[in-house]
Design a protein around this motif. Structure first.
Motif, PDB file in Angstrom:
ATOM      1  N   ASN A   9       0.835  -1.204   0.000  1.00 12.82           N
ATOM      2  CA  ASN A   9       0.000   0.000   0.000  1.00 12.82           C
ATOM      3  C   ASN A   9       0.863   1.246   0.000  1.00 12.82           C
ATOM      4  O   ASN A   9       0.577   2.219  -0.693  1.00 12.82           O
ATOM      5  CB  ASN A   9      -0.906  -0.004   1.241  1.00 12.82           C
ATOM      6  N   TRP A  10       1.924   1.203   0.792  1.00 10.94           N
ATOM      7  CA  TRP A  10       2.814   2.370   0.834  1.00 10.94           C
ATOM      8  C   TRP A  10       3.467   2.609  -0.514  1.00 10.94           C
ATOM      9  O   TRP A  10       3.613   3.734  -0.967  1.00 10.94           O
ATOM     10  CB  TRP A  10       3.899   2.144   1.892  1.00 10.94           C
ATOM     11  N   LEU A  11       3.839   1.505  -1.183  1.00 11.28           N
ATOM     12  CA  LEU A  11       4.527   1.653  -2.456  1.00 11.28           C
ATOM     13  C   LEU A  11       3.640   2.320  -3.493  1.00 11.28           C
ATOM     14  O   LEU A  11       4.091   3.152  -4.276  1.00 11.28           O
ATOM     15  CB  LEU A  11       4.972   0.278  -2.970  1.00 11.28           C
ATOM     16  N   LEU A  12       2.352   1.973  -3.485  1.00 15.92           N
ATOM     17  CA  LEU A  12       1.438   2.604  -4.434  1.00 15.92           C
ATOM     18  C   LEU A  12       1.352   4.097  -4.182  1.00 15.92           C
ATOM     19  O   LEU A  12       1.342   4.906  -5.109  1.00 15.92           O
ATOM     20  CB  LEU A  12       0.057   1.954  -4.341  1.00 15.92           C
ATOM     21  N   VAL A  13       1.293   4.469  -2.915  1.00 20.76           N
ATOM     22  CA  VAL A  13       1.245   5.893  -2.570  1.00 20.76           C
ATOM     23  C   VAL A  13       2.535   6.570  -3.001  1.00 20.76           C
ATOM     24  O   VAL A  13       2.538   7.675  -3.547  1.00 20.76           O
ATOM     25  CB  VAL A  13       1.016   6.078  -1.048  1.00 20.76           C
ATOM     26  N   PHE A  14       3.646   5.861  -2.791  1.00 23.21           N
ATOM     27  CA  PHE A  14       4.930   6.469  -3.127  1.00 23.21           C
ATOM     28  C   PHE A  14       5.067   6.680  -4.631  1.00 23.21           C
ATOM     29  O   PHE A  14       5.562   7.709  -5.082  1.00 23.21           O
ATOM     30  CB  PHE A  14       6.070   5.587  -2.618  1.00 23.21           C
ATOM     31  N   ASN A  77      16.840  10.709   0.200  1.00 25.05           N
ATOM     32  CA  ASN A  77      16.269  11.188   1.463  1.00 25.05           C
ATOM     33  C   ASN A  77      16.023  12.691   1.446  1.00 25.05           C
ATOM     34  O   ASN A  77      16.210  13.368   2.453  1.00 25.05           O
ATOM     35  CB  ASN A  77      17.200  10.827   2.629  1.00 25.05           C
ATOM     36  N   GLU A  78      15.609  13.211   0.282  1.00 21.81           N
ATOM     37  CA  GLU A  78      15.323  14.640   0.192  1.00 21.81           C
ATOM     38  C   GLU A  78      13.915  14.931   0.712  1.00 21.81           C
ATOM     39  O   GLU A  78      13.067  14.045   0.802  1.00 21.81           O
ATOM     40  CB  GLU A  78      15.501  15.107  -1.254  1.00 21.81           C
ATOM     41  N   ASP A  79      13.664  16.193   1.015  1.00 16.94           N
ATOM     42  CA  ASP A  79      12.418  16.581   1.685  1.00 16.94           C
ATOM     43  C   ASP A  79      11.169  16.236   0.885  1.00 16.94           C
ATOM     44  O   ASP A  79      10.107  16.003   1.455  1.00 16.94           O
ATOM     45  CB  ASP A  79      12.427  18.086   1.988  1.00 16.94           C
ATOM     46  N   TRP A  80      11.276  16.229  -0.434  1.00 16.19           N
ATOM     47  CA  TRP A  80      10.084  16.008  -1.256  1.00 16.19           C
ATOM     48  C   TRP A  80       9.614  14.566  -1.244  1.00 16.19           C
ATOM     49  O   TRP A  80       8.515  14.272  -1.710  1.00 16.19           O
ATOM     50  CB  TRP A  80      10.332  16.468  -2.687  1.00 16.19           C
ATOM     51  N   ILE A  81      10.420  13.648  -0.706  1.00 12.95           N
ATOM     52  CA  ILE A  81      10.008  12.250  -0.639  1.00 12.95           C
ATOM     53  C   ILE A  81       9.255  12.020   0.667  1.00 12.95           C
ATOM     54  O   ILE A  81       9.810  12.183   1.756  1.00 12.95           O
ATOM     55  CB  ILE A  81      11.225  11.309  -0.731  1.00 12.95           C
ATOM     56  N   ASN A  82       7.983  11.660   0.564  1.00 16.51           N
ATOM     57  CA  ASN A  82       7.136  11.411   1.732  1.00 16.51           C
ATOM     58  C   ASN A  82       6.841   9.920   1.840  1.00 16.51           C
ATOM     59  O   ASN A  82       6.238   9.339   0.947  1.00 16.51           O
ATOM     60  CB  ASN A  82       5.818  12.191   1.621  1.00 16.51           C
ATOM     61  N   ARG A  83       7.279   9.319   2.930  1.00 20.01           N
ATOM     62  CA  ARG A  83       7.031   7.896   3.147  1.00 20.01           C
ATOM     63  C   ARG A  83       5.833   7.736   4.079  1.00 20.01           C
ATOM     64  O   ARG A  83       5.808   8.315   5.162  1.00 20.01           O
ATOM     65  CB  ARG A  83       8.270   7.223   3.718  1.00 20.01           C
ATOM     66  N   LYS A  84       4.887   6.936   3.650  1.00 24.63           N
ATOM     67  CA  LYS A  84       3.652   6.779   4.422  1.00 24.63           C
ATOM     68  C   LYS A  84       3.924   6.137   5.775  1.00 24.63           C
ATOM     69  O   LYS A  84       3.378   6.543   6.801  1.00 24.63           O
ATOM     70  CB  LYS A  84       2.654   5.937   3.620  1.00 24.63           C
ATOM     71  N   ASP A  85       4.769   5.110   5.774  1.00 23.14           N
ATOM     72  CA  ASP A  85       5.062   4.398   7.019  1.00 23.14           C
ATOM     73  C   ASP A  85       6.188   5.122   7.750  1.00 23.14           C
ATOM     74  O   ASP A  85       7.338   5.108   7.316  1.00 23.14           O
ATOM     75  CB  ASP A  85       5.471   2.962   6.711  1.00 23.14           C
ATOM     76  N   THR A  86       5.872   5.766   8.852  1.00 23.73           N
ATOM     77  CA  THR A  86       6.865   6.529   9.613  1.00 23.73           C
ATOM     78  C   THR A  86       7.548   5.689  10.682  1.00 23.73           C
ATOM     79  O   THR A  86       8.394   6.192  11.424  1.00 23.73           O
ATOM     80  CB  THR A  86       6.208   7.751  10.279  1.00 23.73           C
ATOM     81  N   THR A  87       7.178   4.398  10.779  1.00 18.88           N
ATOM     82  CA  THR A  87       7.790   3.547  11.802  1.00 18.88           C
ATOM     83  C   THR A  87       9.060   2.868  11.313  1.00 18.88           C
ATOM     84  O   THR A  87       9.878   2.422  12.112  1.00 18.88           O
ATOM     85  CB  THR A  87       6.797   2.449  12.252  1.00 18.88           C
ATOM     86  N   GLN A  88       9.237   2.805   9.989  1.00 20.83           N
ATOM     87  CA  GLN A  88      10.414   2.148   9.444  1.00 20.83           C
ATOM     88  C   GLN A  88      11.552   3.149   9.297  1.00 20.83           C
ATOM     89  O   GLN A  88      11.373   4.237   8.778  1.00 20.83           O
ATOM     90  CB  GLN A  88      10.103   1.527   8.078  1.00 20.83           C
ATOM     91  N   SER A  89      12.723   2.768   9.748  1.00 17.65           N
ATOM     92  CA  SER A  89      13.863   3.673   9.643  1.00 17.65           C
ATOM     93  C   SER A  89      14.320   3.778   8.198  1.00 17.65           C
ATOM     94  O   SER A  89      14.129   2.849   7.392  1.00 17.65           O
ATOM     95  CB  SER A  89      15.018   3.187  10.508  1.00 17.65           C
ATOM     96  N   TYR A  90      14.953   4.890   7.897  1.00 11.82           N
ATOM     97  CA  TYR A  90      15.493   5.102   6.554  1.00 11.82           C
ATOM     98  C   TYR A  90      16.529   4.032   6.223  1.00 11.82           C
ATOM     99  O   TYR A  90      16.549   3.485   5.111  1.00 11.82           O
ATOM    100  CB  TYR A  90      16.091   6.500   6.481  1.00 11.82           C
ATOM    101  N   GLU A  91      17.386   3.707   7.180  1.00 11.42           N
ATOM    102  CA  GLU A  91      18.420   2.703   6.923  1.00 11.42           C
ATOM    103  C   GLU A  91      17.797   1.344   6.637  1.00 11.42           C
ATOM    104  O   GLU A  91      18.262   0.609   5.753  1.00 11.42           O
ATOM    105  CB  GLU A  91      19.383   2.619   8.114  1.00 11.42           C
ATOM    106  N   ASP A  92      16.742   1.001   7.349  1.00 14.10           N
ATOM    107  CA  ASP A  92      16.067  -0.269   7.085  1.00 14.10           C
ATOM    108  C   ASP A  92      15.433  -0.275   5.695  1.00 14.10           C
ATOM    109  O   ASP A  92      15.422  -1.296   5.018  1.00 14.10           O
ATOM    110  CB  ASP A  92      14.992  -0.538   8.139  1.00 14.10           C
TER     111      ASP A  92
END
Length: 482
Positions: A9-14, A77-92
């Protein structure tokens, strides 16, 4: 890590978010006095050959096809990229994305299907992604382990993917282009794990770590030497990632992208690159995208068309669907729309490079194939008004576009919308026919009645012809101008 359902679901939003950003970050740069026509005779000859082709295919294919998401950009990791799931770390997330290489096993890989579809579409050249920004190599490089030939696909007889793609299109007598990303986000010489990865740029200060950057430059040269030495005749080296450039070349166009600009040069020594690849491939075109100068042999506006005609060589790269690579349930442009884009682009002096992304299994989906076939059917009849033509100063008159053939014949191209009736007369004021000129619609041998009075040319289209052409995406009229 997020669970698979939430991840999908997140990928579709992304993907949707990225498509909006792509539109906003359109590289619709105009040609200008900065363009430098090549002085090398062989390069100039190749450039004019390329300008005759008019229609090509750009194939983005990589690990991003596995989940069907946007290529590379989601690990930025620029500001314009919005990830729906905020629980997953960027490194993960980066580990998950790069780990897709372990799942990329395209057992259905069939480059002949791609080449057949492109040929039926009337395409004349291909640009294939040997490596995108994520650093995953789609050829058997000896300078990185992160490659298609080092994962589950390694024992497949076509594991050196780029070789078989290029061979398949050469069999169709098409010009061959190798896309290569100047930035490599997987390389420790570009994104160094010792540092964070805040944006698209190299993540350390090159001035403080010159050895590391020099290693990256050498790595890039080694790969470009491989691509232009080991894969047969290559006509075009298509370099993406325009932020990797000398700081002195940063202009308003680059600033308009909204990306951070480092306070130092971030270049790969293009004079050396050009000398090397042209020793390997005499006359090869180099397209250092957006870096205006001697190594940008033609301009490449993205996802749009410049407003004016230009006699400088250029190419609009535009997707068939909403994404460059494969995305599930993508919405593809109607063939009529693509034909209209092609007409406008060619009339303004450019080529159309149409982006078509294969699935993770290595195939075009049926809807992509059918769209391409429909375009090709139109070009079979009307291609004389497209191929081998050049733009003229008076390139448009109302709805009509004009091109000129090499025998100085003119073509008037009339796009027609779906359900639009072809009127009983077609008229224009610019580019009048020569007295006594024979005017025909391509595909029809019968001369049409016409007259020019008070500066206006009026061509009569008989009823039976109007009925015959009722569903055509566009008609093309040929005549000799004064």
């Amino acid at each position: 890590m997020i669970n698979n359902s939430n991840k999908f679901n997140w990928l579709l939003v992304f993907v949707f978010a990225i498509s909006l950003r792509t539109s906003a970050q359109n590289t619709l740069h105009p040609t200008s006095s900065e363009y430098e026509y090549p002085t090398d005779v062989k390069v100039a000859e190749k450039l004019e050959q390329w300008r005759d082709q008019k229609f090509g295919i750009l194939i983005h294919w990589g690990i991003y096809a596995v989940p069907g998401i946007v290529e590379s950009w989601s690990i930025n990791n620029e500001d314009w990229i919005n990830r729906k799931d905020t629980t997953q770390s960027y490194e993960d997330y980066k580990k998950w994305y790069w780990g897709l290489s372990e799942k990329f096993n395209p057992q259905g890989f069939d480059p002949s299907q791609w080449a057949d579809a492109a040929e039926k579409a009337g395409m004349k050249y291909v640009v294939f992604t040997t490596k995108h920004h994520d650093g995953f190599n789609m050829y058997d490089t000896q300078f990185a382990d992160y490659k298609i030939s080092n994962g589950p696909f390694k024992n497949h007889p076509k594991a050196d993917v780029a070789k078989y793609v290029f061979d398949a299109f050469r069999e169709k007598d098409m010009m061959i282009g190798a896309y290569y990303s100047k930035p490599d986000w997987h390389s420790q010489y570009y994104w160094w794990d010792y540092r964070a990865t805040p944006d698209r740029n190299v993540n350390y200060d090159i001035r403080k770590h010159p050895w590391r950057w020099n290693q990256y430059v050498q790595f890039t040269h080694n790969q470009l030497n491989e691509i232009t030495s080991n894969y047969g005749d290559i006509d075009i080296l298509w370099l993406d990632g325009g932020w990797v450039r000398p700081k002195s070349t940063v202009n308003e166009e680059v600033l308009s992208w909204g990306a951070p600009i480092p306070d130092f040069d971030q270049q790969i020594d293009m004079p050396i690159v050009a000398e090397m690849v042209r020793e390997n491939q005499e006359g090869i075109l180099i397209v250092d995208r957006t870096v205006h100068g001697p190594f940008e042999n033609y301009r490449t506006p993205e996802q749009g068309i410049p407003s004016e005609m230009s006699s400088d060589p250029w190419e609009s790269c535009i997707t068939l669907g909403g994404a460059w690579g494969y995305v599930p349930n993508d919405k593809f442009k109607p063939s009529r729309k693509v034909i209209h884009l092609l007409i406008e682009i060619v009339a303004k002096g450019g080529n159309l490079l149409l982006g078509v992304g294969p699935t993770a299994d290595g195939l075009f989906v049926p809807e992509q194939v059918s769209r391409l076939e429909e375009i090709g059917k139109w070009l079979e009849v009307n291609g004389d008004g497209i191929y081998n033509t050049r733009a003229i100063e008076n390139f448009q008159d109302g709805k009509l576009y004009f091109t000129q053939g090499k025998a100085k014949e003119l073509y008037a191209l009339l796009p027609l919308e779906e359900n639009e009736e072809l009127e009983d007369t077609i008229s224009w004021s610019l580019n009048p026919p020569k007295k006594g000129s024979k005017i025909i619609i391509l595909g029809e041998n019968k001369s049409l009645k016409w007259k020019t009075e008070d500066g206006k040319t009026v061509v009569t289209v008989p009823k039976n012809l109007r009925e015959k052409l009722a569903n055509s995406p566009a008609i093309v009229i040929r005549y000799i101008s004064e």
